[in-house]
Design a protein around this motif. Structure first.
Motif: not given
Length: 478
Positions: A248-253, A186-187
């Motif tokens: 899903r996707t996720r933010g860059n953290g 998801g990145y």
């Protein structure tokens, strides 16, 4: 990822790094566990449980979406200030503490981990080992084991000659698979190009600085003549990953990454420099070296500076401090020490100092037999430091000689920072205002031009960018 170190160019036999690694350890270069054990003798793990667990967890996630899901990988955080990451045999992946200083968020860190995992899943490590190629990874491992910049440079000289063949293809394959792993998690895969761009900027800065000193820097990543953002093949292989279907996707953290790396040590970690009992050091001469593990040593009688004994007291290694001459170290052994013949002679360069070592054979009139002595001379300032390694009856000289060489190659000057017990610099995150400039930061923290250029690199603003109001930027200070 490429190895970025401040070494001058040195040309040697192409397979020297691989051969040296095998000869020094007495092991197959394919043994990842043995390499791990030897690496940790020279470069300890970084003592930060939270960061270590973080990297291990991210690594496990990457492996879980790879072709080797379910297989065991070992992820290690080394206490090394160099900007580097690499993989070795048997699924060992190493991240240097120094690399974390240049990473801006979790996604960028994952891109590095995914790239190195891909070198394993794509079979690059085994292919390199079987072909005997002196790759950057083998050069790095050999250099750490030998504490020798010459070994590293030997591998780099050959590795760079292979850039447009197997090396280029392997790096692009690792980029492609790494981007796919990122996408499956998801990145945003563009964070890989951002990370590569930061590292390319660092390489450019180092080359510019080296050029001003008349030195030469190795090439980052082994493939890019142009900037990663302009490399068509790289963008093509990374972009393919964007087509993968993900749940899903996720933010860059970035926020989590900043929390974990706030106060991260920048540069040399003086806090971690526990002095081993096997170390001889002289603060007046400003030199030190480490005897093999388990050896004891004492101040020797003149002209010996120190004499060390193995656990069985059948092996000894002594060091003397003499006045140097204008001759080369090799000539010094012949002309100043009156040695008539040296076998297996070779140049050495502990801590980039000039030196020479070899074996001297002599006949013992009392025992009526030949004896062998390991001799070496290393120049530092106006002195010549002369080593002699000997064994008694019944001792395997070949095995003990490996320990002699290991100890000799740990010789190095003691820096003023070590003498003063200097505290390391650390990374801090600050929020820029409308008035924040890098020139202003230089004045506030007494930074040099090189420091300012480095600040721009670690913030992704090299060569001339300035922070925007509200932007979180990294600075390093004590």
């Amino acid at each position: 990822m490429s190895v970025i170190r401040n070494f001058k160019c040195f040309a040697k036999i192409t397979v020297f790094a691989t051969a040296f690694l095998a000869s020094q350890t007495g092991l197959s270069v394919s043994s990842g566990q043995k390499q791990y054990e030897e690496l940790l003798k020279r470069t300890p793990l970084f003592n930060d449980p939270q960061l270590t667990t973080y990297i291990e967890d991210l690594g496990a996630e990457v492996v879980s979406v790879s072709e080797m899901a379910g297989e065991k990988f070992i992820f290690s955080l080394l206490d090394d200030p160099a900007l580097n990451a690499f993989a070795t045999a048997d699924n060992f992946v190493y991240i240097n503490r120094g690399l974390l200083n240049y990473v801006s968020n979790e996604a960028q860190l994952v891109s590095v981990i995914a790239h190195e995992v891909a070198h394993v899943t794509r079979g690059h490590i085994n292919k390199q080992s079987k072909s005997g190629t002196a790759t950057q990874v083998l050069s790095t491992v050999a250099a750490i084991l030998a504490n020798s910049n010459e070994v590293y440079e030997a591998g780099m000289a050959y590795g760079n000659s292979k850039v447009r063949s197997m090396g280029r293809n392997h790096e692009l394959e690792a980029d492609q698979s790494g981007a796919e792993y990122m996408a499956k998690l998801g990145y945003d895969v563009d964070q890989m190009i951002s990370m590569l761009s930061i590292m390319k900027d660092f390489e450019t800065l180092q080359k510019d600085q080296a050029k001003r000193r008349g030195a030469i820097r190795p090439t980052y990543h082994g493939v890019f003549a142009s900037h990663p953002r302009n490399d068509a093949r790289l963008r093509a292989v990374v972009s393919r990953a964007k087509k993968l279907t993900i749940d899903r996707t996720r933010g860059n953290g970035a926020e989590k990454y900043r929390a974990l790396t706030q106060n991260l040590i920048w540069g040399e970690n003086f806090l971690a420099k526990d002095i081993p009992k096997e170390r001889f050091s002289d603060l007046t001469w400003r030199v030190r070296f480490d005897y093999p593990e388990g050896w004891v040593h004492s101040r020797g009688t003149a002209p010996k500076a120190t004499v060390g004994h193995g656990p069985d007291r059948l092996s000894t290694l002594s060091m003397s401090r003499l006045a140097r001459t204008a001759q080369t170290p090799e000539e010094y052994l012949y002309n100043q020490l009156n040695i008539s013949e040296i076998k297996n002679g070779e140049e050495i360069a502990p801590s980039r100092l000039k030196g020479f070592t070899g074996l001297v054979s002599s006949y013992d009139e009392i025992k009526k037999e030949q004896s062998i002595t390991r001799v070496a001379v290393i120049y530092y300032k106006l002195s010549a430091y002369v080593f002699e390694g000997k064994t008694d009856d019944g001792t395997d000289f070949v095995e003990q000689d490996k320990l002699f060489l290991q100890a000799i190659n740990t010789f190095r000057p003691i820096s003023q920072a070590e003498i003063a017990g200097q505290k390391p610099q650390r990374i801090h995150y600050v929020q820029a205002t409308a008035n924040t400039t890098f020139d202003g930061l230089a004045k506030a923290f007494s930074l040099s031009k090189n420091d300012v250029d480095t600040l721009r690199v670690i913030n992704g603003l090299y060569p001339s960018g300035e922070p925007q109001a509200g932007e979180i930027i990294k600075v390093f200070r004590q």
